[in-house]
Write an enzyme that holds these catalytic residues in place. Structure first.
Site, PDB file in Angstrom:
ATOM      1  N   ARG A 196      -8.283   1.164  10.243  1.00  0.00           N
ATOM      2  CA  ARG A 196      -7.843  -0.196  10.558  1.00  0.00           C
ATOM      3  C   ARG A 196      -8.815  -0.926  11.471  1.00  0.00           C
ATOM      4  NH1 ARG A 196      -1.975   0.776   9.697  1.00  0.00           N
ATOM      5  NH2 ARG A 196      -0.771  -1.064  10.187  1.00  0.00           N
ATOM      6  N   LYS A 234       0.827  -1.207   0.000  1.00  0.00           N
ATOM      7  CA  LYS A 234       0.000   0.000   0.000  1.00  0.00           C
ATOM      8  C   LYS A 234       0.862   1.257   0.000  1.00  0.00           C
ATOM      9  CE  LYS A 234      -1.827  -0.779   4.049  1.00  0.00           C
ATOM     10  NZ  LYS A 234      -1.153  -1.999   4.524  1.00  0.00           N
ATOM     11  N   ARG A 246      12.703  -1.807  10.467  1.00  0.00           N
ATOM     12  CA  ARG A 246      11.736  -1.304  11.451  1.00  0.00           C
ATOM     13  C   ARG A 246      11.656  -2.270  12.625  1.00  0.00           C
ATOM     14  NH1 ARG A 246       6.312   0.270   8.199  1.00  0.00           N
ATOM     15  NH2 ARG A 246       5.467  -0.676  10.079  1.00  0.00           N
ATOM     16  N   ARG A 248       1.259  -8.790  13.959  1.00  0.00           N
ATOM     17  CA  ARG A 248       0.586  -7.749  13.161  1.00  0.00           C
ATOM     18  C   ARG A 248      -0.395  -8.365  12.173  1.00  0.00           C
ATOM     19  NH1 ARG A 248       5.451  -4.873  10.593  1.00  0.00           N
ATOM     20  NH2 ARG A 248       3.955  -3.454   9.655  1.00  0.00           N
TER      21      ARG A 248
HETATM   22  P1  AMP Z   1       2.080   0.770   9.387  1.00  0.00           P
HETATM   23  O1  AMP Z   1       3.282   1.536   8.958  1.00  0.00           O
HETATM   24  O2  AMP Z   1       0.831   1.224   8.670  1.00  0.00           O
HETATM   25  O3  AMP Z   1       2.268  -0.721   9.334  1.00  0.00           O
HETATM   26  O4  AMP Z   1       1.837   1.135  10.932  1.00  0.00           O
HETATM   27  C1  AMP Z   1       2.800   0.843  11.917  1.00  0.00           C
HETATM   28  C2  AMP Z   1       2.142   0.787  13.292  1.00  0.00           C
HETATM   29  O5  AMP Z   1       1.560   2.059  13.597  1.00  0.00           O
HETATM   30  C3  AMP Z   1       0.998  -0.204  13.422  1.00  0.00           C
HETATM   31  O6  AMP Z   1       1.439  -1.518  13.695  1.00  0.00           O
HETATM   32  C4  AMP Z   1       0.223   0.393  14.591  1.00  0.00           C
HETATM   33  O7  AMP Z   1       0.884   0.161  15.826  1.00  0.00           O
HETATM   34  C5  AMP Z   1       0.326   1.887  14.296  1.00  0.00           C
HETATM   35  N1  AMP Z   1      -0.776   2.342  13.423  1.00  0.00           N
HETATM   36  C6  AMP Z   1      -0.670   2.834  12.159  1.00  0.00           C
HETATM   37  N2  AMP Z   1      -1.865   3.145  11.658  1.00  0.00           N
HETATM   38  C7  AMP Z   1      -2.767   2.843  12.630  1.00  0.00           C
HETATM   39  C8  AMP Z   1      -4.196   2.915  12.721  1.00  0.00           C
HETATM   40  N3  AMP Z   1      -4.941   3.368  11.704  1.00  0.00           N
HETATM   41  N4  AMP Z   1      -4.771   2.530  13.879  1.00  0.00           N
HETATM   42  C9  AMP Z   1      -4.057   2.079  14.919  1.00  0.00           C
HETATM   43  N5  AMP Z   1      -2.707   1.965  14.902  1.00  0.00           N
HETATM   44  C10 AMP Z   1      -2.069   2.340  13.767  1.00  0.00           C
END
Ligand code: AMP
Length: 225
Positions: free
Chosen positions: A97, A22, A169, A180
């Protein structure tokens, strides 16, 4: 055609499990369509790096691969979508999410008079997600992503685009990635039905050639005529 004309009205959600691609597609298409890529993950990582109160609050949750509370995220998005650059459209990447986030987004966009035009699901198998996430390396400077085997940088540990240092990361370790993916299945996958029932959902295959995937996203993003 005037610059940006093709972006008119693109108000999109990019939906899919972590590692579905994405972010890569959102970054490129946001540039092409001249709309902001609104990534809650990127916003949170920036807050963590700057050690803001939000960043300090979110860090442990993120490191565990759990979700940050809905009200925190919804507040962040409400503020971001009211900024001027989002008035001509946006790509939401990693938000919503949860069902509560999706409902809050619907209310927010109704208030702004800017309903979503489409929700695009990136379909990728679980073994492929695991492979992608655990091998992913990210540039500290520009955010470009590489992969140890399928998209290695020319020089190990160094970004091809800006020369920045690459890192893994904290939440891309195998145990956290598995968690996750579970969180995704439990909390985020129900959004597929939510958006399907609103006739907003389109799926694209998330595996294969990046250009071909991008072309598929372009096709389904066109407003219905
Ligand atoms: P991502 O880069 O989108 O995988 O996000 C990394 C982390 O940020 C996730 O594993 C969550 O801990 C937090 N996070 C990002 N977007 C959200 C969301 N919409 N709702 C809750 N936590 C989020």
């Amino acid at each position: 055609m005037p610059a940006g004309a093709t972006s008119a009205g693109h108000r999109l959600v990019f939906l899919g499990p972590p590692g579905a691609g994405k972010g890569t597609q959102a970054r490129d298409l946001a540039l092409e369509w001249k709309v902001p890529q609104v990534s809650t993950g990127d916003m949170l990582r920036e807050a963590v790096a700057k050690q803001t109160p939000l960043g300090r609050q979110a860090k442990a949750t993120m490191d565990q691969g759990a979700l940050v509370p809905d009200d925190v995220i919804v507040g962040l998005i409400a503020e971001r979508l009211r900024e001027g650059d989002a008035a001509g459209g946006f790509i939401l990447d990693g938000f919503p999410r949860t069902l509560a986030q999706a409902e809050a987004l619907e209310r927010l966009l109704r208030d702004l008079g800017q309903p979503l035009t489409r929700v695009i699901f990136f379909d990728v198998s679980e073994p492929e997600l695991l492979r992608r996430l655990t091998g992913r390396r990210v540039c500290r400077e520009c955010g470009s992503t590489f992969h140890l085997t399928s998209a290695p940088p020319r020089r190990s540990g160094v970004c091809d685009k800006c020369g920045g240092r690459l890192y893994q990361r904290d939440d891309d370790s195998e145990a956290t990635v598995r968690h996750r993916l579970e969180v995704y299945t439990r909390q985020t996958a129900p959004l597929l039905d939510y958006y399907q029932s609103r006739n907003l959902l389109s799926s694209v295959p998330g595996e294969g050639d990046v250009e071909a995937i991008r072309a598929a996203v372009r096709r389904v993003s066109e407003p219905a005529r």
